[in-house]
Design a protein around this motif. Structure first.
Motif, PDB file in Angstrom:
ATOM      1  N   SER A  38       0.821  -1.218   0.000  1.00  0.00           N
ATOM      2  CA  SER A  38       0.000   0.000   0.000  1.00  0.00           C
ATOM      3  C   SER A  38       0.853   1.265   0.000  1.00  0.00           C
ATOM      4  CB  SER A  38      -0.902   0.013   1.238  1.00  0.00           C
ATOM      5  OG  SER A  38      -0.159   0.366   2.408  1.00  0.00           O
ATOM      6  N   ARG A 246      -4.085   1.370   0.394  1.00  0.00           N
ATOM      7  CA  ARG A 246      -3.346   2.357  -0.409  1.00  0.00           C
ATOM      8  C   ARG A 246      -4.154   3.633  -0.579  1.00  0.00           C
ATOM      9  NH1 ARG A 246      -2.947  -0.283  -4.935  1.00  0.00           N
ATOM     10  NH2 ARG A 246      -0.962  -1.294  -4.463  1.00  0.00           N
ATOM     11  N   TYR A 247      -5.448   3.502  -0.759  1.00  0.00           N
ATOM     12  CA  TYR A 247      -6.306   4.677  -0.940  1.00  0.00           C
ATOM     13  C   TYR A 247      -6.184   5.629   0.247  1.00  0.00           C
ATOM     14  CZ  TYR A 247     -10.513   7.544  -1.095  1.00  0.00           C
ATOM     15  OH  TYR A 247     -11.375   8.619  -1.095  1.00  0.00           O
ATOM     16  N   TYR A 248      -6.232   5.076   1.460  1.00  0.00           N
ATOM     17  CA  TYR A 248      -6.193   5.946   2.636  1.00  0.00           C
ATOM     18  C   TYR A 248      -4.767   6.391   2.981  1.00  0.00           C
ATOM     19  CZ  TYR A 248     -11.152   5.601   3.414  1.00  0.00           C
ATOM     20  OH  TYR A 248     -12.518   5.725   3.275  1.00  0.00           O
ATOM     21  N   ASP A 250      -2.635   7.176   0.643  1.00  0.00           N
ATOM     22  CA  ASP A 250      -2.484   8.302  -0.286  1.00  0.00           C
ATOM     23  C   ASP A 250      -3.283   9.520   0.176  1.00  0.00           C
ATOM     24  OD1 ASP A 250      -0.886   6.702  -1.847  1.00  0.00           O
ATOM     25  OD2 ASP A 250      -2.430   6.279  -3.356  1.00  0.00           O
TER      26      ASP A 250
END
Length: 260
Positions: A38, A246-248, A250
């Motif tokens: 991530s 990874r979304y969080y 980023d």
């Protein structure tokens, strides 16, 4: 991917994936691949999520964490001060476990601190270990209220006791405290942040992902030290754990960059 030196490191708390997911995957070690891929910098290992016997193999877990290029923090579901003000007699064991894990920080709740307690023995013990003790505000009337927490850090500072704070952004809500006021009051003591949001459902508070919150976490996070590692503790759920993590990661990196 490693965080630029001027931005806070991002740490993933294994509990964010939920007890059942950790169990189904076969333990916290099985999350390391998702966390590393991530782009996060580290992992917070939770003592309460160990299966029977796993506590005896911390060196092996430490090696796996290193192989994935992650730093480690260690959390124990205990309080620093027991009823009556006694320092938790297991603290030395927890510190040793943290060292075996290669952890940079040992997170523990405050518990029953009362102003006037003699902290000398605690100072001696903490100084015998290279792990930083970070005391967290929890969801209890003893360890989650601003005034006792502030009094503890005032006493610790007066004694040059080498402890710092884990600031849990949402736990204040469970005990009716103002998170933003707490952040402004305690910021100078904070060396680790548990990023978490909460919302009320059917009369009860529940931790929620940042995108599912009202956004009140943003000014609280902005009031805390920019250099303090951010631990993602809100729910990370979905079919692709790497992608949601990874979304969080980023999102928090973007938030930090915009605050520069």
């Amino acid at each position: 991917m490693q965080t630029p030196e001027n931005l806070a490191k991002i740490v993933i708390v294994t509990a964010a994936y939920g007890y059942q997911t950790v169990k189904d995957l076969g333990g916290q070690a099985e999350l390391l691949k998702h966390i590393a891929e991530s782009g996060a910098d580290g992992v917070e290992i939770r003592r309460e999520l160990f299966a029977e016997g796993e506590i005896n193999h911390l060196d092996a877990l430490a090696e796996k964490i290193r192989q994935h290029g992650l730093i480690a923090f260690y959390s124990v579901p205990e309080s620093l001060f027991l009823p009556g003000g006694e320092v938790n007699p297991s603290l030395a064991d927890f510190l040793s476990e943290a060292e075996s894990l290669g952890a940079h920080k040992l997170k523990i709740a405050l518990g029953n601190f009362k102003p006037g307690l003699d902290l000398t023995a605690l100072k001696v013990l903490v100084k015998q270990h290279r792990v930083e003790v970070v005391v967290e505000n929890d969801q209890t009337p003893d360890g989650g209220i601003l005034h006792p927490m502030n009094a503890f850090f005032f006493a610790a500072e007066s004694l040059h006791l080498p402890v710092a704070m884990t600031f849990d952004m949402a736990n204040w809500l469970w005990v009716g405290q103002d998170a933003l006021e707490a952040a402004k009051t305690l910021s100078e003591h904070v060396s680790y942040v548990h990023v978490k949001a909460a919302q009320e459902r059917n009369g009860k508070l529940h931790a929620v992902a940042l995108d599912d919150s009202d956004g009140s976490w943003k000014p609280v996070l902005a009031a805390l030290p920019r250099s303090a590692p951010r631990g993602i503790e809100f729910p990370l759920e979905g079919d692709d754990l790497t992608a949601v993590t990874r979304y969080y990661v980023d999102l928090l990196r973007k938030e930090a960059a915009e605050a520069q």
